[in-house]
Design a protein around this motif. Structure first.
Motif, mmCIF file in Angstrom:
data_model
loop_
_atom_site.group_PDB
_atom_site.id
_atom_site.type_symbol
_atom_site.label_atom_id
_atom_site.label_comp_id
_atom_site.label_asym_id
_atom_site.label_seq_id
_atom_site.Cartn_x
_atom_site.Cartn_y
_atom_site.Cartn_z
ATOM 1 N N ALA A 146 0.939 -1.261 -0.022
ATOM 2 C CA ALA A 146 0.141 0.070 0.013
ATOM 3 C C ALA A 146 0.805 1.134 -0.036
ATOM 4 O O ALA A 146 0.581 2.103 -0.593
ATOM 5 N N ASN A 147 1.767 1.157 0.836
ATOM 6 C CA ASN A 147 2.871 2.415 0.731
ATOM 7 C C ASN A 147 3.587 2.552 -0.585
ATOM 8 O O ASN A 147 3.777 3.767 -1.087
ATOM 9 N N ILE A 148 3.913 1.456 -1.440
ATOM 10 C CA ILE A 148 4.504 1.641 -2.809
ATOM 11 C C ILE A 148 3.371 2.165 -3.667
ATOM 12 O O ILE A 148 3.725 3.438 -4.467
ATOM 13 N N ARG A 149 2.201 1.673 -3.609
ATOM 14 C CA ARG A 149 1.056 2.172 -4.349
ATOM 15 C C ARG A 149 0.716 3.507 -4.239
ATOM 16 O O ARG A 149 0.323 4.290 -4.963
ATOM 17 N N GLN A 150 0.916 3.984 -2.910
ATOM 18 C CA GLN A 150 0.644 5.575 -2.489
ATOM 19 C C GLN A 150 1.350 6.503 -3.518
ATOM 20 O O GLN A 150 1.001 7.569 -3.567
ATOM 21 N N TYR A 151 2.679 6.229 -3.735
ATOM 22 C CA TYR A 151 3.351 7.226 -4.472
ATOM 23 C C TYR A 151 2.727 7.599 -5.917
ATOM 24 O O TYR A 151 2.884 8.797 -6.218
ATOM 25 N N ARG A 152 2.074 6.838 -6.424
ATOM 26 C CA ARG A 152 1.424 7.060 -7.698
ATOM 27 C C ARG A 152 0.270 6.038 -7.986
ATOM 28 O O ARG A 152 0.329 5.238 -8.443
ATOM 29 N N LYS A 153 -0.998 6.756 -7.375
ATOM 30 C CA LYS A 153 -2.254 5.619 -7.485
ATOM 31 C C LYS A 153 -2.831 5.830 -9.153
ATOM 32 O O LYS A 153 -2.427 6.634 -9.614
ATOM 33 N N PRO A 154 -3.134 4.783 -9.338
ATOM 34 C CA PRO A 154 -3.886 4.727 -10.683
ATOM 35 C C PRO A 154 -4.750 5.596 -11.026
ATOM 36 O O PRO A 154 -5.659 5.993 -9.988
ATOM 37 N N GLU A 155 -4.857 6.437 -11.974
ATOM 38 C CA GLU A 155 -5.976 7.502 -12.447
ATOM 39 C C GLU A 155 -6.991 6.881 -13.263
ATOM 40 O O GLU A 155 -6.524 6.008 -14.028
ATOM 41 N N PRO A 156 -8.084 7.434 -12.994
ATOM 42 C CA PRO A 156 -9.250 6.734 -13.908
ATOM 43 C C PRO A 156 -9.484 7.158 -15.371
ATOM 44 O O PRO A 156 -10.244 6.470 -16.003
ATOM 45 N N TYR A 157 -8.556 7.873 -16.082
ATOM 46 C CA TYR A 157 -8.655 8.319 -17.546
ATOM 47 C C TYR A 157 -7.805 7.565 -18.266
ATOM 48 O O TYR A 157 -8.158 6.990 -19.410
ATOM 49 N N LYS A 158 -6.531 7.385 -18.045
ATOM 50 C CA LYS A 158 -5.684 6.296 -18.923
ATOM 51 C C LYS A 158 -5.173 5.123 -17.805
ATOM 52 O O LYS A 158 -4.438 4.494 -18.754
ATOM 53 N N GLY A 159 -5.448 5.088 -16.629
ATOM 54 C CA GLY A 159 -5.033 4.072 -16.123
ATOM 55 C C GLY A 159 -3.450 4.039 -15.525
ATOM 56 O O GLY A 159 -2.900 3.048 -14.943
ATOM 57 N N LYS A 160 -2.943 5.266 -15.770
ATOM 58 C CA LYS A 160 -1.613 5.258 -15.328
ATOM 59 C C LYS A 160 -1.293 5.259 -13.840
ATOM 60 O O LYS A 160 -2.008 5.962 -12.974
ATOM 61 N N GLY A 161 -0.223 4.750 -13.368
ATOM 62 C CA GLY A 161 0.176 4.583 -11.926
ATOM 63 C C GLY A 161 0.492 3.216 -11.576
ATOM 64 O O GLY A 161 0.719 2.509 -12.419
ATOM 65 N N ILE A 162 0.442 3.030 -10.100
ATOM 66 C CA ILE A 162 1.037 1.816 -9.524
ATOM 67 C C ILE A 162 -0.542 1.086 -9.258
ATOM 68 O O ILE A 162 -1.245 1.617 -8.326
ATOM 69 N N LYS A 163 -0.895 -0.128 -9.485
ATOM 70 C CA LYS A 163 -1.993 -0.827 -9.147
ATOM 71 C C LYS A 163 -1.730 -2.344 -8.776
ATOM 72 O O LYS A 163 -0.499 -2.724 -9.156
ATOM 73 N N TYR A 164 -2.620 -2.799 -8.087
ATOM 74 C CA TYR A 164 -2.240 -4.239 -7.810
ATOM 75 C C TYR A 164 -2.752 -5.179 -8.977
ATOM 76 O O TYR A 164 -3.572 -4.795 -9.685
#
Length: 177
Positions: A146-164
């Motif tokens: 969760a801490n690693i994912r917190q640095y860049r959560k996935p955004e809903p428009y392009k799906g960019k970020g860190i996700k499970y």
């Protein structure tokens, strides 16, 4: 009545459990873990594994009964197979790499994010867009992920970020002209 608490926690071969007071200590091939139960339950080790019984019929005793059994089952799982969380990185130029015990993340910020991995947790980056967090403590593994994912959560428009790995990102439609 707790349906979970009635079943004793089975101990696979190579795993031993000992109870002293309200503390259970489980030893296995991956390490040793302990759990301190509340005074609402009674713990015993038998031939069939660790048994948990409530002390009374109060609501709290029944709640602690099922919860204690699940916690002890998680200790057994942790010392035998361990826990694992997989993360995916999506985005142009987003990548991860391990340097010793530091996870370096390039996430489109003005600087690389450096995450110091806590002791007892193994973080690997088999591909630049994949992160695997492993350990014997389920709570710590989940918190590190969760801490690693917190640095860049996935955004809903392009799906960019860190996700499970198994996470679904609900997509939104962008602006229309």
């Amino acid at each position: 009545m707790s349906r979970i608490g009635k079943k004793p926690v089975e101990l696979p071969s190579g795993v031993t459990a000992s109870v002293s007071g309200q503390t259970v200590e489980v030893k296995g091939p991956k390490g040793t873990r302990t759990f301190k139960a509340t005074d609402d339950v009674t713990l015993t080790v038998g031939d069939d594994g660790v048994s948990i019984k409530p002390r009374g019929t109060s609501k709290r005793a029944r709640q602690q009964w099922g919860m204690s059994r699940t916690q002890i089952a998680n200790l057994v799982t942790g010392v035998t197979t361990g826990f694992k969380k997989e993360l995916e990185i999506n985005g142009v130029g987003y990548r991860a790499s391990m340097q010793g015990t530091v996870l370096k993340l390039a996430l489109g910020l003005s600087h690389d994010v450096e995450y110091q991995v806590p002791e007892g947790i193994t973080v690997t980056a088999p591909k630049p867009t994949e992160i695997i967090v492993e350990g014997i403590d389920q709570q710590v593994v989940g918190q590190v992920a969760a801490n690693i994912r917190q640095y860049r959560k996935p955004e809903p428009y392009k799906g960019k970020g860190i996700k499970y790995k198994d996470e679904y990102i609900f997509r939104k439609e962008g602006k229309k002209k």
